[in-house]
Motif scaffolding. Structure first.
Motif, PDB file in Angstrom:
ATOM      1  N   LYS A   1       8.247  58.247 -56.422  1.00  0.00           N
ATOM      2  CA  LYS A   1       7.687  57.245 -55.524  1.00  0.00           C
ATOM      3  C   LYS A   1       7.812  55.870 -56.174  1.00  0.00           C
ATOM      4  CE  LYS A   1       3.600  56.091 -52.925  1.00  0.00           C
ATOM      5  NZ  LYS A   1       2.216  56.396 -52.625  1.00  0.00           N
ATOM      6  N   VAL A   2       8.330  54.919 -55.417  1.00  0.00           N
ATOM      7  CA  VAL A   2       8.474  53.558 -55.925  1.00  0.00           C
ATOM      8  C   VAL A   2       7.142  52.851 -55.772  1.00  0.00           C
ATOM      9  CG1 VAL A   2       9.699  51.381 -55.651  1.00  0.00           C
ATOM     10  CG2 VAL A   2      10.892  53.531 -55.249  1.00  0.00           C
ATOM     11  N   ARG A   3       6.648  52.337 -56.887  1.00  0.00           N
ATOM     12  CA  ARG A   3       5.348  51.677 -56.868  1.00  0.00           C
ATOM     13  C   ARG A   3       5.524  50.165 -56.794  1.00  0.00           C
ATOM     14  NH1 ARG A   3       1.122  54.970 -58.405  1.00  0.00           N
ATOM     15  NH2 ARG A   3      -0.037  53.138 -59.059  1.00  0.00           N
ATOM     16  N   GLY A   4       4.519  49.487 -56.287  1.00  0.00           N
ATOM     17  CA  GLY A   4       4.531  48.034 -56.246  1.00  0.00           C
ATOM     18  C   GLY A   4       5.143  47.462 -54.979  1.00  0.00           C
ATOM     19  N   ARG A   5       5.271  48.296 -53.953  1.00  0.00           N
ATOM     20  CA  ARG A   5       5.879  47.806 -52.717  1.00  0.00           C
ATOM     21  C   ARG A   5       5.016  46.725 -52.074  1.00  0.00           C
ATOM     22  NH1 ARG A   5       7.021  50.961 -47.145  1.00  0.00           N
ATOM     23  NH2 ARG A   5       8.398  49.407 -46.241  1.00  0.00           N
ATOM     24  N   GLY A   6       3.709  46.900 -52.111  1.00  0.00           N
ATOM     25  CA  GLY A   6       2.791  45.915 -51.532  1.00  0.00           C
ATOM     26  C   GLY A   6       2.912  44.556 -52.200  1.00  0.00           C
ATOM     27  N   PHE A   7       3.067  44.568 -53.531  1.00  0.00           N
ATOM     28  CA  PHE A   7       3.209  43.301 -54.253  1.00  0.00           C
ATOM     29  C   PHE A   7       4.511  42.594 -53.879  1.00  0.00           C
ATOM     30  CE2 PHE A   7       0.262  45.400 -57.288  1.00  0.00           C
ATOM     31  CZ  PHE A   7      -0.755  44.463 -57.199  1.00  0.00           C
ATOM     32  N   ARG A   8       5.556  43.356 -53.659  1.00  0.00           N
ATOM     33  CA  ARG A   8       6.828  42.750 -53.252  1.00  0.00           C
ATOM     34  C   ARG A   8       6.735  42.128 -51.874  1.00  0.00           C
ATOM     35  NH1 ARG A   8      11.040  47.298 -53.958  1.00  0.00           N
ATOM     36  NH2 ARG A   8       9.189  48.588 -53.857  1.00  0.00           N
ATOM     37  N   VAL A   9       6.061  42.815 -50.970  1.00  0.00           N
ATOM     38  CA  VAL A   9       5.912  42.294 -49.607  1.00  0.00           C
ATOM     39  C   VAL A   9       5.053  41.028 -49.626  1.00  0.00           C
ATOM     40  CG1 VAL A   9       4.944  42.773 -47.324  1.00  0.00           C
ATOM     41  CG2 VAL A   9       6.251  44.531 -48.515  1.00  0.00           C
ATOM     42  N   VAL A  10       3.952  41.058 -50.355  1.00  0.00           N
ATOM     43  CA  VAL A  10       3.079  39.887 -50.451  1.00  0.00           C
ATOM     44  C   VAL A  10       3.824  38.726 -51.118  1.00  0.00           C
ATOM     45  CG1 VAL A  10       0.998  38.972 -51.554  1.00  0.00           C
ATOM     46  CG2 VAL A  10       0.934  41.176 -50.408  1.00  0.00           C
ATOM     47  N   GLY A  11       4.589  39.012 -52.144  1.00  0.00           N
ATOM     48  CA  GLY A  11       5.370  37.974 -52.806  1.00  0.00           C
ATOM     49  C   GLY A  11       6.399  37.357 -51.878  1.00  0.00           C
ATOM     50  N   LEU A  12       7.031  38.177 -51.069  1.00  0.00           N
ATOM     51  CA  LEU A  12       8.012  37.674 -50.105  1.00  0.00           C
ATOM     52  C   LEU A  12       7.340  36.766 -49.076  1.00  0.00           C
ATOM     53  CD1 LEU A  12      10.886  37.740 -48.915  1.00  0.00           C
ATOM     54  CD2 LEU A  12      10.151  39.694 -47.568  1.00  0.00           C
ATOM     55  N   ILE A  13       6.202  37.210 -48.562  1.00  0.00           N
ATOM     56  CA  ILE A  13       5.482  36.411 -47.562  1.00  0.00           C
ATOM     57  C   ILE A  13       5.021  35.086 -48.166  1.00  0.00           C
ATOM     58  CG2 ILE A  13       3.381  36.324 -46.153  1.00  0.00           C
ATOM     59  CD1 ILE A  13       3.770  39.368 -45.724  1.00  0.00           C
ATOM     60  N   LEU A  14       4.451  35.129 -49.356  1.00  0.00           N
ATOM     61  CA  LEU A  14       3.994  33.894 -50.007  1.00  0.00           C
ATOM     62  C   LEU A  14       5.157  32.965 -50.328  1.00  0.00           C
ATOM     63  CD1 LEU A  14       1.186  35.184 -52.386  1.00  0.00           C
ATOM     64  CD2 LEU A  14       0.940  33.911 -50.256  1.00  0.00           C
ATOM     65  N   GLY A  15       6.294  33.524 -50.681  1.00  0.00           N
ATOM     66  CA  GLY A  15       7.474  32.700 -50.937  1.00  0.00           C
ATOM     67  C   GLY A  15       7.957  31.993 -49.683  1.00  0.00           C
ATOM     68  N   ILE A  16       7.949  32.697 -48.568  1.00  0.00           N
ATOM     69  CA  ILE A  16       8.360  32.088 -47.296  1.00  0.00           C
ATOM     70  C   ILE A  16       7.382  30.996 -46.893  1.00  0.00           C
ATOM     71  CG2 ILE A  16       8.630  32.540 -44.826  1.00  0.00           C
ATOM     72  CD1 ILE A  16       9.747  35.309 -45.640  1.00  0.00           C
ATOM     73  N   VAL A  17       6.083  31.269 -47.023  1.00  0.00           N
ATOM     74  CA  VAL A  17       5.073  30.266 -46.683  1.00  0.00           C
ATOM     75  C   VAL A  17       5.199  29.048 -47.596  1.00  0.00           C
ATOM     76  CG1 VAL A  17       2.585  29.806 -46.674  1.00  0.00           C
ATOM     77  CG2 VAL A  17       3.464  31.904 -45.665  1.00  0.00           C
ATOM     78  N   GLY A  18       5.407  29.269 -48.878  1.00  0.00           N
ATOM     79  CA  GLY A  18       5.552  28.160 -49.822  1.00  0.00           C
ATOM     80  C   GLY A  18       6.771  27.305 -49.529  1.00  0.00           C
TER      81      GLY A  18
END
Length: 52
Positions: A4-21
């Protein structure tokens, strides 16, 4: 067995915050350019000399 790949939530949140920034950065650059343009126009048209 599949790992199981861990940290998927952090990647999604990072992507969203990057787009917003990036959106906020572009918006601030546009507003800054508009403000500089308006200040340049006011300097030439002498707007605001008479405060009556």
């Amino acid at each position: 067995m599949k790992k199981k790949v861990r940290g998927r939530g952090f990647r999604v949140v990072g992507l969203i915050l990057g787009i917003v920034g990036a959106t906020v950065s572009v918006t601030s650059i546009v507003f800054s350019a508009l403000g500089l343009h308006q200040a340049h126009l006011c300097k030439h048209c002498a707007k605001g000399d008479d405060f009556r």
